[in-house]
Design an enzyme around this catalytic site. Structure first.
Site, short mmCIF file in Angstrom:
data_model
loop_
_atom_site.label_atom_id
_atom_site.label_comp_id
_atom_site.label_asym_id
_atom_site.label_seq_id
_atom_site.Cartn_x
_atom_site.Cartn_y
_atom_site.Cartn_z
N HIS A 14 0.85 8.88 0.62
CA HIS A 14 2.10 8.14 0.81
C HIS A 14 2.46 7.40 -0.47
CE1 HIS A 14 -1.16 5.30 1.51
NE2 HIS A 14 -0.32 4.33 1.17
N ASP A 33 4.06 3.60 -1.60
CA ASP A 33 4.24 2.26 -1.05
C ASP A 33 5.67 1.79 -1.25
OD1 ASP A 33 1.57 2.16 -0.40
OD2 ASP A 33 0.98 1.12 -2.24
N HIS A 60 -0.56 8.24 -3.24
CA HIS A 60 -2.00 8.03 -3.06
C HIS A 60 -2.37 8.10 -1.58
CE1 HIS A 60 -0.02 4.11 -2.68
NE2 HIS A 60 -1.05 3.71 -1.92
N ARG A 92 -14.51 -1.00 7.13
CA ARG A 92 -13.99 -1.35 5.80
C ARG A 92 -12.72 -2.18 5.96
NH1 ARG A 92 -10.60 2.46 1.77
NH2 ARG A 92 -10.58 1.08 -0.07
#
Length: 732
Positions: A661, A663, A713, A723
């Site tokens: 995607h 940002d 990314h 995480r």
């Protein structure tokens, strides 16, 4: 020249001779001058007087030591007859008719110059006896018309200082038959206003303050004069430099202020000349022989960074087996932190006494109790009182204060960005805060030394011997009119005990408790506005300030920058805070939290505004991210507009990864909030255009990269554990 000290004890006459130094130029027969004073005990004021006399090599005879003082306090009623009795008795042993005698107070008197100048001005007066003068008449105003007129200067006699030949002084006191409680001022006044006696004895007044300066009624006339490495008091009304300065009547605070400088206690050329006198070095003794200190810790209100306070307490460089703790905690909010500290570390100290909120004890009562605990403990040598708001950064503070060997001494602490400190340089007429002329210079470190001040609070050291003598009253902090700290300092001053503050070292600062929230799990996270320095120390990575200097910024992929930003504690607190909040999104495209209600590439997350952390997070971005951004992307300036700030959670059985995607940002930060191979396995970020991956994110480090167009990314799969990352889309 020698110092002769006459001690009048019951039935015994003791003389002690001590060599003095620091004499000034000779020119007049100084050997004919004898300074006589009365001191029934060695107060702080007497020690100051004696130091000034020693500085100028005066010969001093002390009368009355060991006697009980019966002559009042001069503040509320006349007194002083005891001095005349002692003087008259001492004069009987003085046979030299050429002897010149200076009779002065000692507790509130300073010498500003030496015998040479004093005698020269006395001779110039052309009288056998010269009294100090005042602009105010005391104690009988009805005698005003009987005073002789003066062409210029003060008209009224002050009995706190006079100089003259021994035969004339004998003649002056020969008729004294009064009681110790009678007024010496009234006695000498009646001698002076009697024309026959005035002429016979040959008395005059020092009307223009050439020899003596009485401060009462003259505060606006007196200023400090710094010149050629010397400090004098100058009377600006008469343009004179008096030799003897007397803080008579209600001017004790003003003489204390002048005593910080006169005689040459502090100058611009030498700094503090008295700060290294009479020290008590600890280096020469074993740690097992260190003075026993009771540390009184007072928690009066909800306060940020309490855990850090106790961490600093543990780092205090002083053997813990020579420390006892008295802890007063009024706030149930802090019981968990306090309990944790005592469970883990309480056994390190010789003894611990805890008073909790269930006691419903007010501030004055708690401090009275802590002081009395030291007072009654025969082994207690010092009480070190320490409020929870104090950030004591200097680990050697306690040793430094003990070595100063002063009755009461506070380390100067300040509040970041303000002229606030834990001492007052002066008091108003009503007894509240007033700013002394030197206050700003002391707070800002332009004048460094140990200062006699009227008020300290928050952190200070008290000699236990003082609590068993002058300060033996239990109710030191109790008053119907004053707050506890003001009452305490008022009671100290009323006993003639000096209070000091030192700025010889940097000690720390005071936290702001304004607007402190207690509704969160980790409330300190919200302190970035009120306590920015402490927030940075707690939550920003220890290497952040070295990023540019030591070239710590890495470039793992093109135009992707990687650098340390958050501390381990900062990461932990953010994770714990969002988990405590617990309202994670479902990871669906529909999301009512964002504008438009639709998320193209959703994550399981919690937005910063959901935990009311949006303003604080933007402040963090402006203070710590924006400067790096502007360095790494030259020509780009950001105000860190951030519609989306959130914490993402990745779990193998929940959302293990994020598809490729862009940002919705000009640039993005992505902070790793926990550790790979410790808290989770797998994970990382891959930039597809460059086929470049960061597979081992470091806890507390952030990735900084462009959001649109070039840096497509994806989030790599988390294969085990959980995480967490904190993400901001900046400048959409």
């Amino acid at each position: 020249m020698r110092h002769s000290r006459l001690l009048l004890l019951p039935g015994i006459l003791v003389c002690a001779l001590l060599a003095l130094t620091d004499g000034e130029e000779q020119g007049l027969p100084e050997g004919n001058l004898l300074v006589v004073t009365v001191a029934t005990k060695e107060t702080d004021g007497f020690k100051r007087f004696f130091r000034s006399a020693k500085h100028f090599n005066y010969t001093v005879k002390v009368l009355g030591e060991g006697e009980k003082w019966k002559s009042g306090d001069y503040m509320s009623s006349p007194g002083g007859g005891q001095k005349v009795r002692l003087l008259k008795a001492a004069l009987g042993d003085m046979k030299d008719e050429k002897q010149i005698l200076l009779f002065i107070e000692s507790f509130d008197v300073l010498f500003a110059s030496g015998p040479n100048e004093l005698l020269k001005k006395f001779y110039q007066a052309r009288h056998k006896v010269v009294f100090s003068s005042e602009s105010l008449i005391w104690p009988d105003r009805h005698l005003e018309d009987k005073y002789p007129r003066v062409a210029e200067g003060n008209r009224f006699l002050g009995s706190g200082g006079f100089i003259g030949y021994v035969p004339n002084i004998k003649e002056m006191v020969v008729d004294w038959t009064g009681e110790d409680t009678d007024s010496d001022q009234l006695f000498f006044t009646k001698v002076y206003i009697d024309p026959v006696k005035r002429k016979s004895i040959n008395i005059t007044l020092d009307s223009k303050c050439r020899l003596f300066q009485n401060l009462d009624g003259a505060l606006d006339e007196v200023v400090l004069k710094f010149e050629d490495g010397r400090v004098r008091a100058r009377n600006v009304l008469y343009d004179t430099l008096p030799v003897v300065i007397h803080g008579n009547g209600p001017t004790k605070l003003q003489i204390n202020y002048l005593g910080n400088y006169i005689p040459n206690t502090w100058t611009f050329e030498t700094g503090c000349t008295a700060c290294h006198e009479d020290l008590r070095p600890l280096t020469a003794i074993k740690e097992t022989e260190y003075p026993l200190v009771l540390i009184g810790i007072f928690i009066q209100q909800p306060t940020p960074f309490v855990e850090v306070f106790f961490e600093r307490l543990l780092r205090l460089q002083y053997p813990k087996n020579r420390l006892k703790l008295f802890i007063y905690n009024r706030e149930a909010h802090h019981e968990g932190q306090l309990s944790s500290f005592l469970k883990d570390h309480g056994s390190l100290y010789q003894d611990v006494k805890l008073v909790g909120p269930e006691e419903e004890m007010d501030q004055a009562a708690s401090r009275n109790m802590g002081f009395d605990m030291c007072r009654k403990d025969e082994d207690c040598d010092y009480l070190f009182t320490l409020d929870i708001e104090v950030v004591l950064e200097n680990e050697n503070t306690l040793q430094i204060l003990i070595e100063q060997n002063l009755p009461i001494v506070a380390p100067m602490i300040t509040r970041v960005g303000r002229l606030w400190s834990n001492f007052w340089g002066a008091l108003s007429a009503e007894g509240y805060y007033a700013r002394s002329e030197d206050y700003v210079d002391i707070v800002q470190g332009r004048r460094v030394g140990v200062w006699n001040v009227p008020y300290v609070s928050s952190v200070y050291l008290v000699k236990a011997s003082l609590l068993r003598s002058e300060l033996s009253s239990y109710e030191l902090f109790t008053s119907n009119l004053l707050d506890p700290d003001m009452a305490y300092c008022h009671n100290i001053r009323s006993k003639g005990v000096f209070i000091y503050v030192t700025n010889m070292h940097t000690f720390g600062r005071m936290l702001s408790t304004q607007n402190y929230q207690t509704s969160h799990l980790h409330n300190d996270l919200w302190e970035i506005f009120e306590n920015p320095v402490d927030w940075q120390e707690r939550y920003i990575h220890e290497n952040y300030t070295r990023i540019m200097k030591d070239k710590l910024i890495e470039t793992p992929c093109p135009d992707v920058y990687w650098f340390p930003i958050l501390s381990d504690v900062g990461c932990n607190h953010i994770v714990e805070e969002v988990e405590h909040f617990g309202q994670w999104s479902g990871g669906a495209n529909t999301d009512n939290r964002i504008q438009g209600g639709y998320e193209n590439v959703p994550t399981i997350d919690i937005h910063m505004n959901q935990i009311n952390f949006e303003k604080e997070w933007q402040k963090f971005l402006l203070e710590y991210i924006a400067p790096i951004t502007e360095k790494m992307y030259p020509g780009y300036f950001t105000k860190c507009s951030t519609p989306l700030n959130f914490v993402v959670r990745y779990k193998p059985d929940e959302q293990p990864l994020l598809v490729p995607h862009h940002d919705a940002s000009t640039f993005t930060i992505n902070i790793a909030l926990n550790s790979k191979d410790v808290d989770y396995q797998g994970g990382g970020c891959r930039f597809l255009r460059y086929n470049c991956s960061i597979r081992a994110p470091r806890k507390g480090w952030t990735l900084l990269h462009p959001g649109r167009l070039t840096h497509y990314h994806e989030g790599l799969p988390t294969t085990g554990g959980v995480r967490y990352i904190a993400v901001s889309f900046v400048d959409p």
